[in-house]
Scaffold this motif. Structure first.
Motif, PDB file in Angstrom:
ATOM      1  N   MET A 107      35.374  34.178  52.520  1.00 56.86           N
ATOM      2  CA  MET A 107      36.109  33.755  51.340  1.00 56.86           C
ATOM      3  C   MET A 107      37.573  33.568  51.727  1.00 56.86           C
ATOM      4  O   MET A 107      38.162  34.443  52.351  1.00 56.86           O
ATOM      5  CB  MET A 107      35.971  34.809  50.239  1.00 56.86           C
ATOM      6  N   LYS A 108      38.136  32.419  51.364  1.00 58.24           N
ATOM      7  CA  LYS A 108      39.538  32.144  51.666  1.00 58.24           C
ATOM      8  C   LYS A 108      40.438  33.060  50.855  1.00 58.24           C
ATOM      9  O   LYS A 108      40.185  33.330  49.681  1.00 58.24           O
ATOM     10  CB  LYS A 108      39.896  30.698  51.310  1.00 58.24           C
ATOM     11  N   LYS A 109      41.497  33.526  51.509  1.00 54.00           N
ATOM     12  CA  LYS A 109      42.481  34.365  50.838  1.00 54.00           C
ATOM     13  C   LYS A 109      43.693  33.509  50.515  1.00 54.00           C
ATOM     14  O   LYS A 109      44.272  32.883  51.412  1.00 54.00           O
ATOM     15  CB  LYS A 109      42.874  35.549  51.724  1.00 54.00           C
ATOM     16  N   ILE A 110      44.061  33.494  49.245  1.00 52.48           N
ATOM     17  CA  ILE A 110      45.177  32.674  48.787  1.00 52.48           C
ATOM     18  C   ILE A 110      46.222  33.572  48.152  1.00 52.48           C
ATOM     19  O   ILE A 110      45.932  34.318  47.216  1.00 52.48           O
ATOM     20  CB  ILE A 110      44.721  31.606  47.770  1.00 52.48           C
ATOM     21  N   GLN A 169      41.248  30.474  36.695  1.00 54.74           N
ATOM     22  CA  GLN A 169      40.139  29.604  37.048  1.00 54.74           C
ATOM     23  C   GLN A 169      39.598  29.829  38.457  1.00 54.74           C
ATOM     24  O   GLN A 169      38.462  29.468  38.740  1.00 54.74           O
ATOM     25  CB  GLN A 169      40.543  28.148  36.829  1.00 54.74           C
ATOM     26  N   TRP A 170      40.401  30.421  39.333  1.00 63.19           N
ATOM     27  CA  TRP A 170      39.942  30.653  40.697  1.00 63.19           C
ATOM     28  C   TRP A 170      39.459  32.083  40.907  1.00 63.19           C
ATOM     29  O   TRP A 170      38.982  32.417  41.998  1.00 63.19           O
ATOM     30  CB  TRP A 170      41.045  30.325  41.687  1.00 63.19           C
ATOM     31  N   GLN A 171      39.600  32.948  39.897  1.00 63.32           N
ATOM     32  CA  GLN A 171      39.175  34.339  40.007  1.00 63.32           C
ATOM     33  C   GLN A 171      37.706  34.396  40.402  1.00 63.32           C
ATOM     34  O   GLN A 171      36.865  33.748  39.801  1.00 63.32           O
ATOM     35  CB  GLN A 171      39.396  35.063  38.673  1.00 63.32           C
ATOM     36  N   GLY A 172      37.408  35.134  41.467  1.00 68.36           N
ATOM     37  CA  GLY A 172      36.042  35.281  41.935  1.00 68.36           C
ATOM     38  C   GLY A 172      35.597  34.209  42.912  1.00 68.36           C
ATOM     39  O   GLY A 172      34.640  34.391  43.644  1.00 68.36           O
ATOM     40  N   LYS A 173      36.283  33.082  42.913  1.00 67.96           N
ATOM     41  CA  LYS A 173      35.931  32.001  43.828  1.00 67.96           C
ATOM     42  C   LYS A 173      36.675  32.156  45.159  1.00 67.96           C
ATOM     43  O   LYS A 173      36.163  31.778  46.207  1.00 67.96           O
ATOM     44  CB  LYS A 173      36.278  30.656  43.192  1.00 67.96           C
ATOM     45  N   TYR A 174      37.892  32.689  45.083  1.00 66.88           N
ATOM     46  CA  TYR A 174      38.714  32.931  46.261  1.00 66.88           C
ATOM     47  C   TYR A 174      39.287  34.333  46.146  1.00 66.88           C
ATOM     48  O   TYR A 174      39.370  34.900  45.057  1.00 66.88           O
ATOM     49  CB  TYR A 174      39.873  31.916  46.343  1.00 66.88           C
TER      50      TYR A 174
END
Length: 182
Positions: free
Chosen positions: A1-4, A20-25
């Protein structure tokens, strides 16, 4: 998983991206107010500790009147901090995506998409500082830097959120795959 790592995560764009990106990245943010007082060493230390794949830099002092009245504070926030982030990103091998402003093109009479090569003379302090930040941030390693250039800022916003205000999943997938539409 990419860390942003996101700066400006409490702002309009940042808060929506976080939702909107919670859980995706794997998202990480800086403590509220951290950038107001951080020096270059502190910024570098946080980036080294978090070691993100991507830094999405959205924090700024964007009130043009405030920037005019407080140029030193605005310069630090809108030029020095982004440059420090760019340096720290290069040190850890992270990509930096820095949001800029259409204020770089204030006073341009041409309509529609504007080319990056357009000779610009920002009409206010904020625009001048955002242009300087773009120039300095990318100077060290343009391949590791992507800016939501002023010529694309309207398109960038629509790519990010679309007409319904929802962050485009295509944009986030492209960002994390290494293609930077900004």
């Amino acid at each position: 998983m990419k860390k942003i790592l996101l700066t400006g995560a409490g702002g309009f764009v940042g808060s929506r991206i976080c939702q909107q990106w919670q859980g995706k990245y794997e998202l990480c943010t800086l403590p509220r107010g951290f950038l107001r007082t951080a020096d270059e060493a502190s910024v570098r230390q946080v980036i080294q500790f978090e070691h993100p794949d991507i830094i999405l830099h959205m924090a700024a002092i964007s009130d043009t009147g405030y920037c005019t009245q407080h140029p030193a504070e605005a310069y630090r926030a809108n030029v020095e901090l982004p440059v420090w982030l760019a340096k720290a990103a290069r040190q850890v091998g992270a990509k930096l995506v820095a949001f800029s402003s259409d204020q770089i093109y204030a006073g341009v009479k041409q309509t529609g998409p504007l080319p990056e090569t357009l000779d610009v003379h920002p009409a206010n302090v904020y625009g001048q500082y955002k242009l300087e930040a773009e120039q300095q941030e990318g100077a060290g390693d343009p391949a590791g830097y992507a800016s939501s250039s002023a010529s694309e800022s309207g398109t960038c916003f629509l790519q990010l959120f679309g007409a319904n205000g929802v962050c485009s999943p295509d944009w986030s997938d492209q960002l994390c795959a290494g293609w930077y539409p900004l």
